[in-house]
Design a protein around this motif. Structure first.
Motif, PDB file in Angstrom:
ATOM      1  N   UNK A 269     -30.506   3.987 -81.837  1.00 17.45           N
ATOM      2  CA  UNK A 269     -31.961   4.265 -81.484  1.00 17.45           C
ATOM      3  C   UNK A 269     -32.602   2.970 -80.919  1.00 17.45           C
ATOM      4  N   UNK A 270     -32.408   1.885 -81.388  1.00 19.06           N
ATOM      5  CA  UNK A 270     -33.009   0.716 -80.762  1.00 19.06           C
ATOM      6  C   UNK A 270     -32.670   0.473 -79.240  1.00 19.06           C
ATOM      7  N   UNK A 271     -31.267   0.836 -79.081  1.00 19.77           N
ATOM      8  CA  UNK A 271     -30.753   0.652 -77.747  1.00 19.77           C
ATOM      9  C   UNK A 271     -31.284   1.656 -76.739  1.00 19.77           C
ATOM     10  N   UNK A 272     -31.381   2.797 -77.112  1.00 16.52           N
ATOM     11  CA  UNK A 272     -32.115   3.941 -76.223  1.00 16.52           C
ATOM     12  C   UNK A 272     -33.581   3.467 -76.191  1.00 16.52           C
ATOM     13  N   UNK A 273     -34.425   3.017 -77.118  1.00 16.22           N
ATOM     14  CA  UNK A 273     -35.853   2.502 -76.888  1.00 16.22           C
ATOM     15  C   UNK A 273     -35.728   1.395 -76.158  1.00 16.22           C
ATOM     16  N   UNK A 274     -34.917   0.393 -75.998  1.00 18.00           N
ATOM     17  CA  UNK A 274     -34.845  -0.841 -74.980  1.00 18.00           C
ATOM     18  C   UNK A 274     -34.489  -0.400 -73.865  1.00 18.00           C
TER      19      UNK A 274
END
Length: 165
Positions: free
Chosen positions: A40-45
């Motif tokens: 999820x953090x990767x997608x947001x980044x």
């Protein structure tokens, strides 16, 4: 054998192996949760990098027009924005690794004591090869995320770009 005799007598028994298996099951479950949050953090980044790059293109439209009017090729303009995206990915990854390493180093003794893992056994282990692979992956993902904004910057018409405010 002893465990079986105790259970046959009507009591509940648990060996160290059973306890270790239970701990490994919990740790594996927690790892899946952490991986989920990481994705999820990767997608947001990725969306953050795309947004940052598009805003950078909009704010520097006149500069891009001037560079192209002075002879800079579209491929070089695109490369400039891809490099910027790579730096964003690398810097963000390095900050994340440093924070994770710092927090992990501070929390490892507390986690070891709370879970009674024994001296020298740590739950959070940081492997240099994994960190390097992670940083390279983040840079590649940042470059891919910066592709469309870089392409937009490269396609700007110099005369139109110089007229914008």
């Amino acid at each position: 054998e002893v465990k079986q005799r105790i259970e046959d007598a009507g009591f509940v028994a648990q060996t160290a192996e059973d306890f270790q298996e239970m701990i490994f099951t919990m740790v594996n479950f927690l790892q899946y949760i952490v991986v989920g949050f990481g994705i999820l953090a990767l997608i947001a980044s990725v969306f953050g990098i795309i947004n940052t790059q598009y805003i950078s293109v909009l704010e520097r439209t006149q500069q891009i027009g001037l560079m192209k009017a002075l002879g800079m090729r579209s491929a070089h303009v695109s490369k400039l924005f891809r490099y910027q995206a790579a730096w964003i990915g690398l810097l963000g990854g390095m900050i994340g690794v440093a924070l994770a390493f710092g927090v992990g180093t501070i929390l490892n003794p507390w986690i070891t004591e709370a879970l009674k893992l024994g001296e020298g056994n740590y739950l959070l282990v940081f492997e240099p090869l994994s960190i390097v692979i992670l940083l390279v992956a983040l840079v590649v993902i940042a470059i891919v995320a910066g592709y469309f904004p870089a392409r937009k910057a490269a396609k700007l018409d110099p005369s139109e770009a110089l007229r914008t405010e």
